[in-house]
Design an enzyme around this catalytic site. Sequence first.
Site, PDB file in Angstrom:
ATOM      1  N   GLU A 115      65.003  40.516  58.657  1.00  0.00           N
ATOM      2  CA  GLU A 115      63.586  40.753  58.342  1.00  0.00           C
ATOM      3  C   GLU A 115      63.424  40.364  56.882  1.00  0.00           C
ATOM      4  O   GLU A 115      63.906  41.061  55.993  1.00  0.00           O
ATOM      5  CB  GLU A 115      63.219  42.240  58.529  1.00  0.00           C
TER       6      GLU A 115
ATOM      7  N   CYS B 153      56.679  43.473  51.472  1.00  0.00           N
ATOM      8  CA  CYS B 153      56.854  42.186  52.147  1.00  0.00           C
ATOM      9  C   CYS B 153      55.534  41.743  52.755  1.00  0.00           C
ATOM     10  O   CYS B 153      55.293  40.565  52.949  1.00  0.00           O
ATOM     11  CB  CYS B 153      57.929  42.290  53.212  1.00  0.00           C
TER      12      CYS B 153
END
Length: 527
Positions: free
Chosen positions: A290, A324
């Site tokens: 991720e 993110c």
Amino acid sequence: MTTENSFKLTYATMFNPPEELHQRFDEALAKLKANLGKEHAMIINGKEVFSAKKIENRFPANTDVLLGIFQKGTASDAAAALAAARKAFPAWSHTPWQERVALIRKAAAIMDERIYEIGAVMAMEVGKNRMEALGDAAETAALFRYACTRMEDNNGFVAELGKDPLVGFVSENTSVLRPYGVWLVISPFNFPAALSGGPAASALVAGNTIVLKPATDTPWTSRLISECLRDAGVPAGVFNYVTGSGSVIGQALIDSPEVDGVTFTGSFDVGMKIHRDFGSGRYVRPTILELGGKNPVIVSRHADIETAATGIVRSAFGLQGQKCSAASRVYAEAPIYDALVARVVEMTEKLKIGDPTDRSVTLGPVVNKSSYKDYQTFAAELHSAGKVLTGGKILTGGEYDKGYFCAPTVAELPFTHPLWKQEMFVPITTVGKVHSLDEAMKLANDVDYGLTSGFYGSDEETNWFFDKIEAGVNYSNRSQGATTGAWPGFQPFGGWKGSGSTGKNAGGLHYLQLYMHEQIYTRVRKA
Ligand code: NDP
């Protein structure tokens, strides 16, 4: 997390919490402040393990404040943790899944009881504001429960298949999903609870044993999550918590053939290195990556400007832009461009910046000296290559001199500039004028990342947007956050392209299965 007046905390509800929540956070914070500076061990095979070298964990809003001392683990600690996890695997994987689920649910209940303590530590360790910190802790418990629910809803992933068309025999066919073995979880600093706990709980529910290595900047929160597992009665060795630098203990873990699968959440560059290093083992092993994001917001001429500006400011500057999912680029159509940008700048200038544990503060400091320097480099570049509309400087004077405070920055920049494509991971967002939605979409998709996105416009335009955008998590007309604020079960989280490797989002329907491999049993009997 639910309070007495049944307020349910998520990232979408956190903007106006009940008073009780503030009081309980303040109590936990006061207790925490009376207990700073202590030493914390790693947990390997259920034992507290210390190393020769130490890490000082400091408050990024005031680096004079020593939060705690943590262990700088070595390759031999990595080996010990992996050996403990290997030893614990047979019993744990053969523990009925219902019992594993019961233990993980118990750990989630303990987490709920400790949510203010965990939130207070996280606010100080990361520099998150209190609501972001409590949200991260609450999300972790939600991720624990979500993994359990998926296991239950799928009957432990045991399924009867069709019978072969044999004559004179009956063949019973069964599909089971079984754990891989020892699972490694490496987490980043920005969501030290959810991104340690979420993968850990999924791996454990599935029947794997784990080794968890959090970021050097945020070892404490992950230790508190590990303690919830320990105190719930998850057996020694089933989970192991090690600390130390990524390049030493992290690399030793990645290089070990004793790891059967890995979940890494962090930057693109480190993730790609891990992908290559882990892929050079004797055979291919599951690798859940991720990675970063460069999340676009497209604003149509039909958008509601107030809604769009609110969502953009929340997502650009929540957690100081160190998500993110941060909204790091905005493409707005010409007819509303000036009005939108003016409102974004106005709202940005009203954000209160300071000690993140203070209830009135929205923005704390960036996490460390290196991010502080990054911010200054990017700001200088924006001043020379673009036009800084607000911010563009570090904050100094008074309490600001003790920490890594940066002014939230909105800047215009030519579309050809490389910063439109680079994840900056500090409180900076760039805005640009487009002459059509097609132009905006072309720019939005023209990056290696594909994590989250946001859109403001009509319903019909939204259908077009959802169809064309290349990203894993996408929002339309959301004032709660243009690109941020996903919640397990509602917005499962994961990225396309360079933002993620599996195409299956965490906290979603297809995620838990990543931690298991399929096995088929065919049993033949005479008819
Ligand atoms: P890093 O990539 O710097 O670090 C992540 C983790 O990897 C840390 O625990 C780090 O340890 C460790 N690490 C570093 N080098 C190695 C190595 N050689 N071998 C093994 N482990 C290593 O990321 P940050 O902590 O700075 O987090 C920010 C990044 O994470 C951003 O790019 C952000 O977009 C991304 N992210 C992605 C999310 C997603 O869901 N897609 C969610 C949250 C963040 P150490 O701290 O000791 O260096």
